[in-house]
Design an enzyme around this catalytic site. Structure first.
Site, PDB file in Angstrom:
ATOM      1  N   GLU A 137      59.576  22.982  41.690  1.00  0.00           N
ATOM      2  CA  GLU A 137      59.141  24.044  40.785  1.00  0.00           C
ATOM      3  C   GLU A 137      60.315  24.974  40.470  1.00  0.00           C
ATOM      4  OE1 GLU A 137      56.094  24.598  39.318  1.00  0.00           O
ATOM      5  OE2 GLU A 137      57.583  25.863  38.337  1.00  0.00           O
ATOM      6  N   PHE A 236      71.695  35.655  35.135  1.00  0.00           N
ATOM      7  CA  PHE A 236      71.932  35.843  36.578  1.00  0.00           C
ATOM      8  C   PHE A 236      73.311  36.402  36.884  1.00  0.00           C
ATOM      9  CE2 PHE A 236      68.178  34.533  38.923  1.00  0.00           C
ATOM     10  CZ  PHE A 236      67.387  34.221  37.826  1.00  0.00           C
ATOM     11  N   CYS A 247      62.075  33.301  47.704  1.00  0.00           N
ATOM     12  CA  CYS A 247      62.776  32.030  47.487  1.00  0.00           C
ATOM     13  C   CYS A 247      64.259  32.061  47.851  1.00  0.00           C
ATOM     14  CB  CYS A 247      62.597  31.606  46.029  1.00  0.00           C
ATOM     15  SG  CYS A 247      60.876  31.519  45.553  1.00  0.00           S
TER      16      CYS A 247
HETATM   17  C1  UGA Z   1      63.671  31.987  41.844  1.00  0.00           C
HETATM   18  C2  UGA Z   1      64.283  31.040  40.790  1.00  0.00           C
HETATM   19  O1  UGA Z   1      64.849  31.814  39.725  1.00  0.00           O
HETATM   20  C3  UGA Z   1      63.220  30.094  40.231  1.00  0.00           C
HETATM   21  O2  UGA Z   1      63.842  29.164  39.339  1.00  0.00           O
HETATM   22  C4  UGA Z   1      62.561  29.326  41.397  1.00  0.00           C
HETATM   23  O3  UGA Z   1      61.508  28.491  40.937  1.00  0.00           O
HETATM   24  C5  UGA Z   1      61.970  30.321  42.394  1.00  0.00           C
HETATM   25  O4  UGA Z   1      63.031  31.198  42.871  1.00  0.00           O
HETATM   26  C6  UGA Z   1      61.385  29.537  43.541  1.00  0.00           C
HETATM   27  O5  UGA Z   1      62.158  28.891  44.266  1.00  0.00           O
HETATM   28  O6  UGA Z   1      60.166  29.458  43.645  1.00  0.00           O
HETATM   29  P1  UGA Z   1      62.199  34.240  41.750  1.00  0.00           P
HETATM   30  O7  UGA Z   1      62.616  34.398  43.184  1.00  0.00           O
HETATM   31  O8  UGA Z   1      60.762  34.337  41.400  1.00  0.00           O
HETATM   32  O9  UGA Z   1      62.701  32.815  41.191  1.00  0.00           O
HETATM   33  O10 UGA Z   1      62.931  35.366  40.880  1.00  0.00           O
HETATM   34  P2  UGA Z   1      64.372  35.507  40.188  1.00  0.00           P
HETATM   35  O11 UGA Z   1      64.177  35.962  38.799  1.00  0.00           O
HETATM   36  O12 UGA Z   1      65.200  34.305  40.382  1.00  0.00           O
HETATM   37  O13 UGA Z   1      65.005  36.725  41.027  1.00  0.00           O
HETATM   38  C7  UGA Z   1      65.377  36.593  42.397  1.00  0.00           C
HETATM   39  C8  UGA Z   1      66.080  37.857  42.861  1.00  0.00           C
HETATM   40  O14 UGA Z   1      67.394  37.961  42.280  1.00  0.00           O
HETATM   41  C9  UGA Z   1      65.366  39.145  42.503  1.00  0.00           C
HETATM   42  O15 UGA Z   1      65.435  40.028  43.594  1.00  0.00           O
HETATM   43  C10 UGA Z   1      66.150  39.713  41.326  1.00  0.00           C
HETATM   44  O16 UGA Z   1      66.069  41.102  41.240  1.00  0.00           O
HETATM   45  C11 UGA Z   1      67.560  39.246  41.670  1.00  0.00           C
HETATM   46  N1  UGA Z   1      68.479  39.090  40.509  1.00  0.00           N
HETATM   47  C12 UGA Z   1      68.193  38.185  39.554  1.00  0.00           C
HETATM   48  C13 UGA Z   1      69.614  39.865  40.440  1.00  0.00           C
HETATM   49  O17 UGA Z   1      69.919  40.712  41.315  1.00  0.00           O
HETATM   50  N2  UGA Z   1      70.480  39.676  39.369  1.00  0.00           N
HETATM   51  C14 UGA Z   1      70.233  38.771  38.400  1.00  0.00           C
HETATM   52  O18 UGA Z   1      71.066  38.661  37.466  1.00  0.00           O
HETATM   53  C15 UGA Z   1      69.063  38.012  38.487  1.00  0.00           C
END
Ligand code: UGA
Length: 403
Positions: A137, A236, A247
């Site tokens: 996923e 990202f 995750c």
């Molecule tokens: C992540 C992956 O993006 C999904 O593709 C994957 O399916 C999911 O894990 C999973 O393994 O189930 P998620 O954890 O829901 O998704 O959210 P993200 O949008 O990836 O953010 C993760 C963390 O990184 C958050 O704390 C967010 O604030 C942080 N982040 C994200 C940053 O600090 N900088 C960025 O540029 C992007």
């Protein structure tokens, strides 16, 4: 098709609601409370668009507390959680679900959606009658419905071409390219993807540290310039207080420990974890700059969840920050669009008060981007780089040099 979904957490529930558009869903979860809530049309997770789609497709979904109804299914998605114990992945829920499905209906095509280390599906295939497919996923919380309907790719791992064809048909409506491969490749693609994104975030956070030492630099401009190169990509690369959630932290730890057992030292991923663990110290230093000693200071955090558009608090960096501030004897207040109570934190219903020593933007909700207060109050700290600093020159942000 009659699709069984086991595990009705984020992945399972969103997958159920989206697939119910074209299929009949038999949802199973061992948590009675969840089933009761769903049967009362009470959604326990917040995701944009989920409620509307749930209501629209409700008549094609049924929810149960036991495996008995899996008897009527054609294919089953296993969406149960995998936790880590001492940094090692624990696949016992997956194994339990696969065995229970197989015991109920040994004609079912079983598909593992849960994140599992390479070799898991194959090792289970030997124990049961069914071939197991892998279908990792990639949905993000906060945009889970959209991501499920519009994925960049569908990855299918497995041996049985007839089963693979059946699974491909289920996802045909997304028009996404499908990569068919081995179970092990599919399983590792998931870990490699999450780890790479985590590395990207830690990379830009390290550049943010550097920017803080060089006059006239701003990590957001650096990220913009880098992202204009399509080989790098703009996503990202938003600096902040690090990655949280259910995750990235868990998956990076699990792949490092799995690889270690295989005799491979994943140095880059280990460094990404290390950098991520240090983000809260960077945040504290930035907060201390304008207000000095944190003791007794009233600090308002904007956002408690691990990211915007979700009520998920798992491994939330905002919560980690709140706890650190409490350890430093600050008085911590928080406003969150969804979360209205949290032990030890004084939750408030609005941010329109000048009553705090410092206001800290700790998760990246759209509604935090603009507020007249940012013009009045001198001590606003943006830990998520969502504020336009030209518009609000008072705001101090991570990844910018200050004298
Ligand atoms: C992540 C992956 O993006 C999904 O593709 C994957 O399916 C999911 O894990 C999973 O393994 O189930 P998620 O954890 O829901 O998704 O959210 P993200 O949008 O990836 O953010 C993760 C963390 O990184 C958050 O704390 C967010 O604030 C942080 N982040 C994200 C940053 O600090 N900088 C960025 O540029 C992007």
């Amino acid at each position: 098709m009659r699709i069984v979904i086991v595990g009705l957490g984020f992945v399972g529930l969103v997958t159920s609601v989206v697939l119910a558009q074209y299929n009949e869903i038999i949802g199973i979860d061992i948590d009675k409370n969840k089933i009761n809530k769903l049967n009362n049309n009470d959604l326990y997770i917040y995701e944009p668009g989920l409620k509307e789609l749930f209501i629209k497709n409700r008549n094609r979904m049924n929810f149960y507390n036991d495996y008995e109804n899996a008897r009527n299914g054609d294919i089953a998605f296993v969406c149960v959680p995998t936790s880590t114990i001492n940094n090692k992945i624990d696949t016992s829920y997956v194994e339990e679900a696969v065995k229970s499905l197989n015991n109920t209906n040994n004609k079912l095509i079983i598909v593992i959606k849960s994140t599992v280390i390479p070799g898991t599906a194959s090792s289970l295939s030997y124990k049961i009658n069914n071939y197991i497919l892998s279908n990792p996923e990639f949905l993000r919380e906060g945009s889970a419905v959209y991501d499920t309907m519009h994925p960049d790719r569908i990855i299918i791992g497995g041996k049985n071409s007839e089963y693979i064809e059946t699974l491909s048909k289920i996802w045909e409506f997304t028009n996404a390219p499908i990569l068919k491969t081995t179970n092990e490749n599919a399983e590792l693609i998931k870990y490699a993807s999450n780890s790479f994104l985590a590395v990207k975030i830690s990379f830009i956070n390290e550049i943010a540290n550097l920017c803080e030492k060089i006059p006239n630099t701003d990590v957001n401009i650096i990220a913009k310039g880098m992202g204009m190169d399509h080989r790098i990509g703009k996503d990202f690369l938003r600096a902040g207080i690090g990655f949280g959630g259910s995750c990235f932290p868990k998956d990076t730890r699990a792949i490092v420990s799995f690889s270690h057992e295989k005799g491979v030292d994943l140095k880059i991923i280990k460094a990404a974890i290390d950098i991520n663990n240090n983000r809260i110290n960077t945040a504290l230093a930035l907060i201390e700059k304008p207000i000095g000693n944190l003791k007794g200071k009233k600090i308002l955090l904007l956002g408690l969840s691990f990211k915007n558009d979700t009520n998920d608090l798992r491994e939330s960096k905002s919560i980690e920050l709140a706890n650190e501030l409490i350890n430093h004897n600050s008085i911590v207040y928080a406003y969150d669009p969804i979360i209205k109570e949290y032990p030890g934190i004084n939750m408030v219903n609005s941010i329109n008060s000048n009553d705090y020593d410092c206001i800290v933007i700790s998760s990246e909700w759209e509604e935090f981007k603009n507020n007249a207060l940012y013009k009045e109050n001198k001590n606003i700290i943006d830990l998520r780089r969502i504020i336009d600093l030209d518009l609000y020159p008072n705001v101090k942000a991570i990844g910018v040099h200050y004298d």
